[in-house]
Design a protein around this motif. Structure first.
Motif, PDB file in Angstrom:
ATOM      1  N   SER A   1       0.818  -1.211   0.000  1.00 55.52           N
ATOM      2  CA  SER A   1       0.000   0.000   0.000  1.00 55.52           C
ATOM      3  C   SER A   1       0.854   1.264   0.000  1.00 55.52           C
ATOM      4  CB  SER A   1      -0.896   0.015   1.240  1.00 55.52           C
ATOM      5  OG  SER A   1      -1.559   1.241   1.347  1.00 55.52           O
ATOM      6  N   PRO A   2       0.486   2.261  -0.806  1.00 54.97           N
ATOM      7  CA  PRO A   2       1.193   3.539  -0.748  1.00 54.97           C
ATOM      8  C   PRO A   2       0.851   4.310   0.519  1.00 54.97           C
ATOM      9  CG  PRO A   2      -0.606   3.650  -2.314  1.00 54.97           C
ATOM     10  CD  PRO A   2      -0.505   2.227  -1.856  1.00 54.97           C
ATOM     11  N   LEU A   3      -0.159   3.896   1.211  1.00 56.22           N
ATOM     12  CA  LEU A   3      -0.561   4.582   2.442  1.00 56.22           C
ATOM     13  C   LEU A   3       0.372   4.287   3.611  1.00 56.22           C
ATOM     14  CD1 LEU A   3      -4.400   4.063   2.193  1.00 56.22           C
ATOM     15  CD2 LEU A   3      -3.074   6.087   1.566  1.00 56.22           C
ATOM     16  N   ARG A   4       1.286   3.339   3.430  1.00 56.21           N
ATOM     17  CA  ARG A   4       2.249   3.043   4.494  1.00 56.21           C
ATOM     18  C   ARG A   4       3.177   4.216   4.739  1.00 56.21           C
ATOM     19  NH1 ARG A   4       5.751  -1.870   3.446  1.00 56.21           N
ATOM     20  NH2 ARG A   4       6.633  -1.228   5.421  1.00 56.21           N
ATOM     21  N   GLN A   5       3.460   4.995   3.715  1.00 58.19           N
ATOM     22  CA  GLN A   5       4.398   6.110   3.820  1.00 58.19           C
ATOM     23  C   GLN A   5       3.658   7.370   4.253  1.00 58.19           C
ATOM     24  OE1 GLN A   5       7.597   5.532   3.463  1.00 58.19           O
ATOM     25  NE2 GLN A   5       7.153   3.430   2.869  1.00 58.19           N
ATOM     26  N   PRO A   6       4.182   8.083   5.209  1.00 60.22           N
ATOM     27  CA  PRO A   6       3.577   9.362   5.562  1.00 60.22           C
ATOM     28  C   PRO A   6       3.672  10.320   4.369  1.00 60.22           C
ATOM     29  CG  PRO A   6       5.218   8.703   7.177  1.00 60.22           C
ATOM     30  CD  PRO A   6       5.295   7.737   6.053  1.00 60.22           C
ATOM     31  N   TYR A   7       2.812  11.289   4.343  1.00 58.05           N
ATOM     32  CA  TYR A   7       2.777  12.238   3.237  1.00 58.05           C
ATOM     33  C   TYR A   7       4.113  12.957   3.114  1.00 58.05           C
ATOM     34  CZ  TYR A   7       1.335  15.994   0.198  1.00 58.05           C
ATOM     35  OH  TYR A   7       1.237  16.874  -0.840  1.00 58.05           O
ATOM     36  N   GLY A   8       4.702  12.891   1.945  1.00 59.97           N
ATOM     37  CA  GLY A   8       5.957  13.584   1.685  1.00 59.97           C
ATOM     38  C   GLY A   8       7.197  12.851   2.153  1.00 59.97           C
ATOM     39  N   ALA A   9       7.052  11.667   2.720  1.00 55.31           N
ATOM     40  CA  ALA A   9       8.219  10.927   3.223  1.00 55.31           C
ATOM     41  C   ALA A   9       8.894  10.175   2.085  1.00 55.31           C
ATOM     42  CB  ALA A   9       7.812   9.956   4.311  1.00 55.31           C
TER      43      ALA A   9
END
Length: 178
Positions: free
Chosen positions: A158-166
């Motif tokens: 999932s791309p949601l694993r990464q915080p926004y902008g990380a």
């Protein structure tokens, strides 16, 4: 569509066949309660016996372990036909539990059963379930392990694993800024 129907049917058929083996295993390992024949029928020889509950426990253990194994194998082999395999696990798990129950109560593998005994002699009773809720343990465990594996793998992708902008995860290797 034909591939999904075949995957569903194969899953249900394999689980039902495993149910027969599980029923014989349950009949072999589960304890049986002793009964006393009276003129009014059979009564428990020891009302405080735990054999009736132990039979339920063995049923839940056998069907639960097979459910775990079936869920893992179904995920590994049936990833392409996802929904058909999941529905097959649900229907086949319930059917396999009923086959296990039927075979285990009809065939005596472990303990000897006495058909007609003189009054006062202990008779080994047949297997039965005191709670019907263990009949869903096979299907529940199969679906739970399938969902857990699928959930973990979906989360890892999932791309949601990464915080926004990380920055993307680099495998735990620390890198100095250039």
């Amino acid at each position: 569509m034909r591939r999904q129907v075949r995957a569903f049917a194969v899953t249900v058929g394999v689980l039902a066949a495993l149910g027969a083996v599980a029923g014989l295993t349950w009949s072999w390992v589960a304890p049986r309660a002793p009964y006393l024949p009276t003129d009014r029928g059979l009564i428990l020889a020891d009302p405080t016996t735990q054999a009736l509950i132990a039979a339920d426990g063995w049923f839940a253990i056998i069907t639960g372990v097979l459910g775990l194994a079936c869920g893992m194998v179904a995920w590994w082999r049936g990833r392409e036909t996802g929904l058909a395999v999941v529905l097959g696990l649900a229907a086949g798990g319930v059917l396999a539990s009923f086959v296990t129950y039927w075979v285990g109560t009809r065939f005596t593998v472990g303990a000897a059963t006495v058909a007609a005994a003189a009054p006062g002699l202990d008779v080994v009773g047949g297997l039965d379930l005191t709670t019907q809720s263990v009949l869903v343990s096979w299907a529940f465990m199969a679906l739970a392990v399938y969902a857990a594996i699928e959930g973990v793998l979906l989360y890892r992708r999932s791309p949601l694993r990464q915080p926004y902008g990380a920055q993307p995860y680099n495998g735990g290797i620390a890198r100095l800024p250039e």
